[in-house]
Design an enzyme around this catalytic site. Structure first.
Site, short mmCIF file in Angstrom:
data_model
loop_
_atom_site.label_atom_id
_atom_site.label_comp_id
_atom_site.label_asym_id
_atom_site.label_seq_id
_atom_site.Cartn_x
_atom_site.Cartn_y
_atom_site.Cartn_z
N ASP A 25 58.13 63.81 24.34
CA ASP A 25 58.21 64.77 23.24
C ASP A 25 58.15 64.00 21.93
O ASP A 25 58.55 62.83 21.88
CB ASP A 25 59.52 65.57 23.31
N GLN A 26 57.64 64.64 20.90
CA GLN A 26 57.46 63.94 19.63
C GLN A 26 57.74 64.84 18.45
O GLN A 26 57.40 66.03 18.47
CB GLN A 26 56.02 63.42 19.52
#
Length: 198
Positions: free
Chosen positions: A70-71
């Protein structure tokens, strides 16, 4: 490799990054609520979501190594997620203009057979050029990065938004830090380089 490798993502960008390692893998879409908790830091958010995605996908893969990622982007202390709309993308890029933006990528490798998770956060800094309204509009028209954290895709025209990049692994900027992933795989007994000759 005695376990199936699963990428818990349907992102074509993450898939093409993982293909660089030359290992067979399958993709599976995680169903995870990505809402941040009150007061949650960017680092805590991406670490939690990366592990949640890996664990969610692992439920369908009982003897696998599952990759979750995830970013988010952070500018001036504000977390920038995916804009989803043109107006929000304009606002995000306007806020990033002339600023240093830190991208935090959460990475989890979950061994579903052993119920063991390795989770880390990889930071990457990007100095944005000072952008004009016309440049922002031209970029958004060309790339339409409405499902990308911070409204940009560095693997495309987005590289033109930047003055300089700083970090351990440029792949982290696209959403899958391969150097760190190689280390997590090694901890699970998977040596990416020796597997090439197998």
């Amino acid at each position: 490799m005695d376990k199936v490798l699963v990428l818990g993502s349907t992102s074509p960008f993450r898939r093409s990054l993982l293909e660089k390692l030359g290992l067979p893998f399958v993709c599976d879409k995680p169903q995870v609520d990505e809402t941040a908790k009150d007061g949650e830091s960017a680092e805590a958010l991406v670490a939690r979501l990366a592990e949640a995605k890996a664990r969610a996908v692992a439920e369908r893969h009982p003897n696998a190594l599952v990759i979750g990622s995830d970013q988010v982007a952070v500018v001036s202390g504000t977390i920038l997620g995916k804009p989803h709309t043109h107006d929000k993308a304009v606002a995000q890029l306007s806020a990033a203009s002339g600023q240093v933006v830190t991208f935090y990528t959460g990475l989890c490798l979950y061994n579903s057979g052993a119920n063991r998770a390795q989770t880390l956060v990889e930071p990457f800094e990007v100095a944005f050029k000072s952008l004009t309204e016309a440049q922002i509009e031209g970029y958004l028209k060309a790339e339409q990065p409405y499902n990308c954290a911070g409204s940009f895709k560095s693997e495309g025209l987005g590289i033109m938004l930047f003055d300089r990049l700083s970090g351990r692994d440029p792949n982290a900027l696209i959403g899958l830090p391969l150097i760190s992933l190689g280390e997590l795989l090694a901890n699970e007994g998977v040596d990416v380089l020796t597997l090439q000759s197998a």
